[in-house]
Design an enzyme around this catalytic site. Sequence first.
Site, PDB file in Angstrom:
ATOM      1  CD  GLU A  35     -35.314 -15.402  26.587  1.00  0.00           C
ATOM      2  OE1 GLU A  35     -35.939 -14.115  27.269  1.00  0.00           O
ATOM      3  OE2 GLU A  35     -35.898 -16.121  26.805  1.00  0.00           O
ATOM      4  NE  ARG A 260     -37.410  -0.837  25.779  1.00  0.00           N
ATOM      5  CZ  ARG A 260     -37.150  -1.997  25.838  1.00  0.00           C
ATOM      6  NH1 ARG A 260     -36.373  -2.699  26.870  1.00  0.00           N
ATOM      7  NH2 ARG A 260     -37.479  -2.488  24.749  1.00  0.00           N
ATOM      8  CE  LYS A 270     -35.574 -10.278  22.396  1.00  0.00           C
ATOM      9  NZ  LYS A 270     -34.671 -10.928  23.058  1.00  0.00           N
TER      10      LYS A 270
HETATM   11  P1  ATP Z   1     -37.490  -7.069  23.847  1.00  0.00           P
HETATM   12  O1  ATP Z   1     -38.172  -6.027  24.929  1.00  0.00           O
HETATM   13  O2  ATP Z   1     -37.486  -6.445  22.633  1.00  0.00           O
HETATM   14  O3  ATP Z   1     -38.148  -8.488  23.924  1.00  0.00           O
HETATM   15  P2  ATP Z   1     -35.230  -7.865  25.659  1.00  0.00           P
HETATM   16  O4  ATP Z   1     -35.035  -6.944  26.600  1.00  0.00           O
HETATM   17  O5  ATP Z   1     -36.306  -8.766  26.168  1.00  0.00           O
HETATM   18  O6  ATP Z   1     -36.067  -7.173  24.408  1.00  0.00           O
HETATM   19  P3  ATP Z   1     -32.993  -9.108  25.241  1.00  0.00           P
HETATM   20  O7  ATP Z   1     -32.623 -10.280  24.568  1.00  0.00           O
HETATM   21  O8  ATP Z   1     -33.239  -9.418  26.914  1.00  0.00           O
HETATM   22  O9  ATP Z   1     -34.244  -8.587  24.842  1.00  0.00           O
HETATM   23  O10 ATP Z   1     -32.076  -7.834  25.417  1.00  0.00           O
HETATM   24  C1  ATP Z   1     -30.657  -8.165  25.293  1.00  0.00           C
HETATM   25  C2  ATP Z   1     -29.983  -6.573  25.707  1.00  0.00           C
HETATM   26  O11 ATP Z   1     -30.451  -5.630  24.748  1.00  0.00           O
HETATM   27  C3  ATP Z   1     -30.436  -6.250  27.045  1.00  0.00           C
HETATM   28  O12 ATP Z   1     -29.370  -5.856  28.014  1.00  0.00           O
HETATM   29  C4  ATP Z   1     -31.574  -5.244  26.812  1.00  0.00           C
HETATM   30  O13 ATP Z   1     -31.565  -4.286  28.032  1.00  0.00           O
HETATM   31  C5  ATP Z   1     -31.308  -4.429  25.580  1.00  0.00           C
HETATM   32  N1  ATP Z   1     -32.244  -3.886  24.826  1.00  0.00           N
HETATM   33  C6  ATP Z   1     -33.132  -4.479  24.552  1.00  0.00           C
HETATM   34  N2  ATP Z   1     -34.119  -3.672  23.825  1.00  0.00           N
HETATM   35  C7  ATP Z   1     -33.572  -2.471  23.944  1.00  0.00           C
HETATM   36  C8  ATP Z   1     -33.980  -1.189  23.331  1.00  0.00           C
HETATM   37  N3  ATP Z   1     -35.263  -0.872  22.790  1.00  0.00           N
HETATM   38  N4  ATP Z   1     -32.853  -0.072  23.716  1.00  0.00           N
HETATM   39  C9  ATP Z   1     -31.743  -0.308  24.356  1.00  0.00           C
HETATM   40  N5  ATP Z   1     -31.540  -1.475  24.735  1.00  0.00           N
HETATM   41  C10 ATP Z   1     -32.200  -2.571  24.499  1.00  0.00           C
HETATM   42 MG    MG Z   2     -34.798  -9.361  28.035  1.00  0.00          MG
END
Ligand code: ATP
Ligand code: MG
Length: 556
Positions: A35, A260, A270
């Site tokens: 995102e 994760r 984020k």
């Molecule tokens: P955050 O929790 O930091 O806001 P998010 O999951 O909301 O991260 P996205 O932009 O939706 O952020 O993430 C893009 C991809 O990266 C998704 O498939 C998510 O599952 C993966 N991702 C995010 N954080 C991690 C992590 N700590 N380890 C592995 N994959 C991750």
């Molecule tokens: Mg997300």
Amino acid sequence: MSEASKPGNFITQIIDKDTEAGKHGGKVHTRFPPEPNGYLHIGHAKSICLNFGIAERYQGQCNLRFDDTNPEKESVEYIESIKRDVEWLGFEWADEPKYASDYFDQLFAFACDLIKSGKAYVCELNAEQMREYRGTLKEPGKDSPYRDRSPEDNLALFMEMRDGKYADGEKVLRAKIDMASPNINMRDPIIYRIRHVRHHQTGDKWCVYPMYDFTHCLSDALENITHSICTLEFQDHRPLYDWTLDTLETFHPQQIEFARLNLNYTVTSKRKLKQLVDENHVEAWDDPRMPTISGMRRRGFTPTSIRNFCERIGVTKSDSVVDFGMLEHAIREDLDANANRAMAVLNPIKVTLTNYPEDKEEIFSVSNHPKNDEAGKREVPFSRNLFIDAADFEEVPPRKWKRLSLGTAVRLRGGYVITCDEAIKDEEGNVVELLCSYDENTLGVNPEGYKPKGVIHWVSANHAVDATVRLYDRLFNEEAPDAKHEDKTFLDFINPESMTVTTNAKLEASLAKAEPGVGFQFEREGYFCRDLKETGMVFNRTVTLRDSWVKIEAKG
Ligand code: ATP
Ligand code: MG
């Protein structure tokens, strides 16, 4: 190492079975779906390496798709940074970057299909009522009073929502599934909501936006993604992912969840990283202390080090916390093997070689790398006036002192052996200059029968380059800054020594030509690179030579 020859994991086992069974004609197509509401961090790097790595392993493709259904939190700046970071890590996405917003027309049509088949309805409960009706983990929810409207009425209302007849939150479109489901995600989830905001890609075209769960599975289906790999928290959303695609009878990618990345001494959310930026705890998203990919790049991490790290932590289905030392080890290892050596004095004190002629200069030819002849040599100028690090002199040395003190000799790295004859002090008794003598028979050789105890680094004062050096360390001094702590937040654990700045460092002359971002080992000090953003001579410490945190912990 090619992707195909790397050891597999539970996901490649699933894919191996699928390809053997001829599923999708053996094709593998993954996607990385960020995102654009912030910069990518080290956790995303794990997901990027996994998704792009799997595509490479099976000679398939990986899409970069922006999951852009929350326009108020998203921006083009974030989109651009994400593209830059994925490319910098060394991955290539299939075709053009994709956007969920590319599919808004199709998603709207899918929603209309659900309405027509009686599987979605317009609901007018407000947020609070919605919560009440939803039930809890222990209690089933209650049907909304709007649940049994006719498909015709629902369709007419949904069109009015789209046409801007209602205010934000006044109405939503919900899937009609099961308010008694033990899985709360299946209790008639919202699939469309009204938001009168401009979208960075679609402008003012829409005032209704699809929700993540509805958008994500259908975007996967529209892109013919074969394996939709996501993090464990989406396990409970998988029934909804499957329900949507089954009900709409589309192509059906398989969702697979993995654990994760959690790193100690680090926050990887984020929202929290944005707070660090917004509240000026750090300089920007790419502050070298940030666990963002752009911050790590500025700090001096290499794509190889990050990819090796992601490789080593592996891919599993159980949550764990990875030690920050593993990340530091990955960059040390890469830079030890590949970074040229150079000399820099961070805390300089003057040395005058009283028996070296005033107008004389020599140029030493010094190896750039002790273990790699291909790295070549560089010219290091020498003169009567030098700088050494103040920490390399003690007037009253402790036992086993291997550096300079009154009356003792040390070797200057790549140069002569010198002996300290006198320490000159200021009025307050601080040593400000050392008068030394050099032995002209010691260039590159030890005189017979004696060997100086230590080797120290130095620069010629007549040729030195002035620089600012920023010594970075971990941003948090608590292992789990993110965890629940009594009346403390993660901000309370910011390491006050995460950045110390030295403005009077003296670098050897060759560093004047250092390319920003290229790593060096400053002998005896650590790994450094010239900053990517600052225009002057500003160097960042990427990592120390050894892990100092292990010892600190042992001391308690
Ligand atoms: P955050 O929790 O930091 O806001 P998010 O999951 O909301 O991260 P996205 O932009 O939706 O952020 O993430 C893009 C991809 O990266 C998704 O498939 C998510 O599952 C993966 N991702 C995010 N954080 C991690 C992590 N700590 N380890 C592995 N994959 C991750
Ligand atoms: Mg997300």
